[in-house]
Structures are given as structure tokens and as C-alpha cells.
Write an enzyme that holds these catalytic residues in place. Structure first.
Site, PDB file in Angstrom:
ATOM      1  N   HIS A  78      14.901   4.361  10.970  1.00 48.02           N
ATOM      2  CA  HIS A  78      13.460   4.564  10.709  1.00 48.02           C
ATOM      3  C   HIS A  78      13.122   4.269   9.242  1.00 48.02           C
ATOM      4  CE1 HIS A  78      13.463   6.844  14.573  1.00 48.02           C
ATOM      5  NE2 HIS A  78      14.649   7.209  14.129  1.00 48.02           N
TER       6      HIS A  78
ATOM      7  N   SER B  44       4.298 -16.437 -10.287  1.00 50.99           N
ATOM      8  CA  SER B  44       2.878 -16.314 -10.001  1.00 50.99           C
ATOM      9  C   SER B  44       2.089 -17.201 -10.949  1.00 50.99           C
ATOM     10  CB  SER B  44       2.455 -14.856 -10.178  1.00 50.99           C
ATOM     11  OG  SER B  44       1.067 -14.763 -10.428  1.00 50.99           O
TER      12      SER B  44
END
Ligand code: ARG
Length: 492
Positions: A158, A279
Site C-alpha cells: 500500500h 526545465s
């Protein structure tokens, strides 16, 4: 060059470029154009061997085919007015050697068995290449795993800290999946390795073709047993697309973890700069773009599979033109997998794993609580469910030290673990992540000895798969080389 020779008998009228473009498979046919020449040569040798074509036209045709093989198929043969490369190439041959000779190659053959044979040939080559890159990826995973048998890390369920494991155990889990992908592709290869050639439109032909002979020339194990099935089925394409989609699904999970692990808040891995982008605005950025694109490619491949199945469903026997629409999906799916797997291998092989960060996280989140419960069972005789409740309660209190554990035991089970004889020292020992890993030494577990067994078994399996790649590749290349040699001998 002449116009479409196939329409001239039955049909009239000039077709618009739009209609031609709509019908044409020329772009996807680039994938099979080379294979198509081999199919022509095999068919021609077969026609001649059975005495169906005379020596002179056969030699003229073979010389022209060899010329195409040696110098490439001219771009006129890819003109969309011919719909596909099979018709375009036939028109070219008729132009070259005249219709009296050039008009004889298509005896006992249809584009239906021709294209099915071509697709299988090219797909066999693609499978070999994909399996080869999977063996390289697996080798990388095994090598990196071998270097990290002792690298303790947290395992997750999980996406929550669950129990400690090792980086080796984690990498070997992925290697298992990729070895199954390899097995699936090998099985698909064996199943699709039959030659449709000689099936003609679907009902085979009255010409006495020797299908076993052309199958052998083209490197197939045998002729496809039923001529209708041979032209109608694309289950083999769906099967390989499924295999590629399954493989890419696993790759996408690994990529997702690389993305996650390379974040500042996890920091388990540093990817090599070549697999990253920056970026346009944020000068500090190092983004895991290759892993992200690959995660997305899994969706692309699954989409190609969905398209292939949807195109095929509900098609009546035997050949339907719909099948042409399926083929580009096959190539796109296979290509995406073929591009991805070697990059994944490079990305893993060049990554730097941060063993310190992994060790620091391995014991967090009470990840060894199971071991404490197991201790209460093993050494103090409690039922597992009782031990589970006691330790769970202690975690709720926020500590697993002896005092807290004892308070938890009193409240959750009405007993005292101190009275049972549990000591602080025992607790400290079982809560150590390394101890937890070392205890899990049964088959398949993360303990170094158990991982060593997995490593050695998987190395053996990998060696067998790598040998299959080389043997199968050599057998196929030799068949094609022999076919060209035979064709040259015949034309000489
Ligand atoms: N381009 C076609 C395909 O990819 C080849 C077979 C054409 N057969 C036909 N009957 N028109 O399926």
C-alpha cells in the site's frame, strides 16, 4: 510506371487520391518490404521446382528480385495508387521484365497469404530482438542485485513501510517478471512459426505447390496446417501485442518506482543525467523524463493491443480488408517495447542506489513489528492473533519498548509480557531490520542465502534464454542467407 494492374480487369474509373490514401497500407508495408522479397524468391523457387513456371521467365524474375534485394525497392513501388507494396512491386517487376514474364510470379498466390507470411517473418525478427533486449535487462538486474545482497531497504505494501527487505530481493522480483515475459515471447514465437504461403486467397490453389519446401526456405518450422486459418488469423499478432503490453506494464511499474525513488523526499536512487531532462524555467531541475515516457509507453502498447483485438472481433472467415488496419498497431506496439527495454536496462545499470538512505528507512514505521509479534509466538507460546493485537496496541501507544509492550499486553490480552520473560534486549534484537531480513531465509525470501539461490537459478535460466536468442537468430539468418544464395545460383 504503369497504373494499378489489379483493377484493370474488373473495375473502371479513376480513383481520387483520397480514396487511394484511405485504402493504402504503404506506410506500414515498409516493415515487411524486405520480407516480401524473400517471400517472392521462395515462391518463385517453388514454382520452378514444381515445373509450374518455365526456366526463362523464372530466371528473369529472379534477376529482377535480386536486383531489388541488392539495391532496394524503388519508391515508385510504394506509390499509394497500388494500395500495397505487394501490388506495387508486381507492377514494377512487370515494367522491368514485361508482362509475359513478370505476370507469372503471382500464380498460385494471393496477397492474403503473401502478407500473412511477411508479417510472421518480420514479427519473428522483432521477437528475437525484443527477447534479446529482455535478456540484457535481466542481466543488468541480476548484476546490480548481486552487488546489493546486503543492502537493506524498506519493503512496501500500500506504499506504506511494511517490512525490511534488500535491494537485491527487490530487483530480483522484477527480474522474475521479465523472465516470464521472455518465456511468453518464446512460446508465441514457437506458435507463430508456421508458413501461410501456398494458402493463396484462403482455399489454397490447384497448382501443385510444395508448401513444406517454401516454408523451409523461409525459415519456418512447417506450413500452416489449414489454408483458411492461415490467411484469416491474426491471433498471433494479438498474442505478441499482449506479451509486449504485459512486459511494458511491468516496465512502467519499475519506472514509476524510479520516479518516486529519485525524488528528494525518498532519495533512494540517483539516475544518470543522460536519462533526465531539465526545465525551461527552473534551472535546478533534474527530471526523470525517460522513466516517465516509458511509464506512458505502457499505455500506448496497451492501446495498440486494444485496437488489434477490437478490429479482429466479429470478423467472419476468412480474409477481410479490416486486417490491414490491424498491422500498424502491431508494429507500433512492438516498436515501443523494443525502444523501451534497452533504455530501461541502461537506466538501471547506470543508476546510483543510496544504501544509506535505504538503511535509514528500513526500520521506520515500525517495519519490524511483525518480528516482535513472531517473537512472542515463537519464544513465549502466544497465539499469533494475540501477539498481533498486543504489538498493534503498543504501536498505537507509539513505542515498542518493554514498558509500552507490557502495558499493551495487559490491556489488549490481560497478560504481562514481562512476566512471560520478554526482555528489552530480546526486543532490540528482533526490531533490527538486518535481523528481520536474516531470519527470512526460506525459499524466495530476502535473506542473503535465499537470495543467492534465486540469483543462481535465474542466471541459469537467463543463460538458456540467451542461448535461445542466439540459436534462433542464427537459424533464421542462415535460412535467409541460404535462400538468397539459392536464388543467386538459380539466376546465374
Ligand atoms: N495490404 C493488405 C493487408 O495488409 C494485403 C492483403 C490485401 N488483400 C486483399 N484481398 N486486398 O492486409
Amino acid at each position: 510506371m504503369r497504373s494499378d494492374q489489379i483493377r484493370q480487369g474488373r473495375l473502371s474509373g479513376e480513383r481520387s487520391g483520397d480514396i487511394e490514401h484511405f485504402l493504402a497500407s504503404m506506410e506500414a508495408d515498409r516493415w515487411i518490404a524486405e520480407a516480401d522479397l524473400l517471400v517472392d524468391m521462395a515462391h518463385l523457387l517453388g514454382l520452378r521446382r514444381q515445373g509450374i513456371i518455365d526456366e526463362a521467365p523464372a530466371r528473369a524474375l529472379m534477376a529482377a528480385l535480386l536486383d531489388l534485394h541488392d539495391h532496394g525497392i524503388p519508391k515508385e513501388a510504394f506509390d499509394e495508387k497500388f494500395e500495397d507494396v505487394h501490388a506495387g512491386k508486381e507492377a514494377y517487376l512487370i515494367d522491368r521484365v514485361g508482362e509475359d514474364y513478370g505476370g507469372r510470379l503471382h500464380m498460385g498466390r494471393s496477397r492474403n497469404d503473401e502478407v500473412a507470411t511477411c508479417i510472421r517473418i518480420r514479427l519473428k525478427q522483432e521477437i528475437i530482438a525484443l527477447v534479446r533486449s529482455l535478456t540484457e535487462l535481466r542481466r543488468t538486474l541480476l548484476d546490480v542485485a548481486a552487488a546489493h545482497i546486503e543492502t537493506v531497504m524498506p519493503g512496501f505494501t500500500h506504499l506504506q513501510h511494511a517490512q525490511p527487505t534488500t535491494l537485491a530481493h527487490y530487483l530480483l522480483a522484477y527480474e522474475q517478471a521479465f523472465s516470464r515475459d521472455t518465456a511468453r515471447l518464446r512460446e508465441a514465437y514457437a506458435r507463430l512459426d508456421v508458413s501461410p504461403l501456398g494458402s493463396a486467397a484462403f482455399a489454397s490453389t490447384g497448382f501443385p505447390l510444395d508448401r513444406a519446401y517454401t516454408a523451409r526456405l523461409l525459415g519456418f518450422s512447417r506450413p500452416a496446417p489449414n489454408s483458411m486459418d492461415a490467411v484469416a488469423t491474426r491471433d498471433f499478432a494479438i498474442e505478441v501485442l499482449s506479451d509486449a503490453a504485459i512486459c511494458m506494464t511491468t516496465a512502467s511499474r519499475l519506472c514509476e518506482e524510479l520516479v518516486l525513488w529519485s525524488t528528494a523526499f525518498v532519495g533512494f536512487v540517483q539516475l544518470d543525467d543522460v536519462y533526465c531532462s531539465s526545465s525551461s524555467i527552473m534551472p535546478q531541475k533534474k527530471n526523470p523524463d525517460v522513466a516517465e515516457i516509458m511509464r506512458a509507453k505502457a499505455g500506448t502498447v496497451a492501446g495498440e493491443l486494444a485496437a488489434a483485438i477490437t478490429i479482429t472481433k466479429g470478423l467472419p472467415m476468412s480474409y477481410n480488408r479490416d486486417l490491414q488496419e490491424l498491422t500498424p498497431h502491431l508494429w507500433r506496439g512492438v516498436e515501443a517495447a523494443r525502444q523501451s527495454i534497452p533504455l530501461l536496462s541502461g537506466m538501471i545499470g547506470s543508476a546510483t542506489f543510496n544504501a544509506e538512505r535505504m538503511a535509514a528507512e528500513a526500520g521506520r514505521g515500525f517495519s519490524t513489528a511483525t518480528d516482535l509479534a513472531d517473537l512472542l509466538v515463537r519464544e513465549y507460546g502466544l497465539p499469533f492473533r494475540t501477539a498481533h493485537r498486543i504489538v498493534g496496541r503498543a504501536v498505537r501507544y507509539g513505542s515498542l519498548d518493554l514498558a509500552t509492550l507490557d502495558a499493551a499486553a495487559r490491556e489488549a490480552a490481560g497478560i504481562s509480557v514481562v512476566e512471560l520473560g520478554v526482555t528489552e534486549e530480546k526486543i532490540t534484537t528482533v526490531l533490527d531490520p538486518r535481523h528481520a531480513v536474516a531470519l527470512r531465509s526460506i525459499t524466495g525470501g530476502p535473506a542473503p542465502a535465499a537470495v543467492a539461490v534465486q540469483l543462481s537459478e535465474q542466471k541459469d535460466l537467463l543463460a538458456r534464454d540467451a542461448a535461445w536468442v542466439e540459436e534462433t537468430d542464427a537459424a533464421l539468418s542462415n535460412a535467409f542467407r541460404d535462400l538468397i544464395l539459392e536464388s543467386r545460383r538459380f539466376a546465374a
